[in-house]
Design a protein around this motif. Sequence first.
Motif: not given
Length: 188
Positions: A66-75
């Motif tokens: 992915v281009s970026s991934s949130a620190q919380f709540g992203s899998s």
Amino acid sequence: RQLSPDAGGAYRDTFAPYAAHIYMSKPVRTGLPTLAAVQAEIEQADAARKKPGNLAFEDSGVQVTVSSSAQFGSSIMAAVDGVLDGQGWKDHTPKTYPDWLALSWPRPLDAGRVALYSRSIGEAEVQVRANGEWKTVGRLRADESAEKRAPLTAAFTPVRTDSLRVLVSAGRNGKEQTEISEIEVYAK
């Protein structure tokens, strides 16, 4: 197994290595499902996650980037687990586009349709890697009148590839963060 007290009213038991025993002071309720029945129900629900023909299911060898991934709540891998309303990928750059999710397989396959479950994507392109570059083969556009669980879909002339990407260019419904709960890829 049931234990009975000895003559002094004490209960005694022996344990094998790593064993665990559960003791209850009330009688066991009847009519409850057996452990085997519950396990069978879990296995049936687990098998139902995989839709026939989905080339992007977690057991296909697919890798997700992915281009970026949130620190919380992203899998990231939850986006290919077959759970349509479960956890998935969330980007880490709210209000900033483009965002992307790419799939790659260990060997080429024929892809001709994408179904994407997202309540935050307004517009996106479906791209495949050809000769080292991303080529747009389809477009995804949110239909505000569609059912909430309905996927965004793009059908295109099947193309042989080992990499597919969804390039998100706009959000919808005031959503500031790109989220994909599930992506499915089919031959046609």
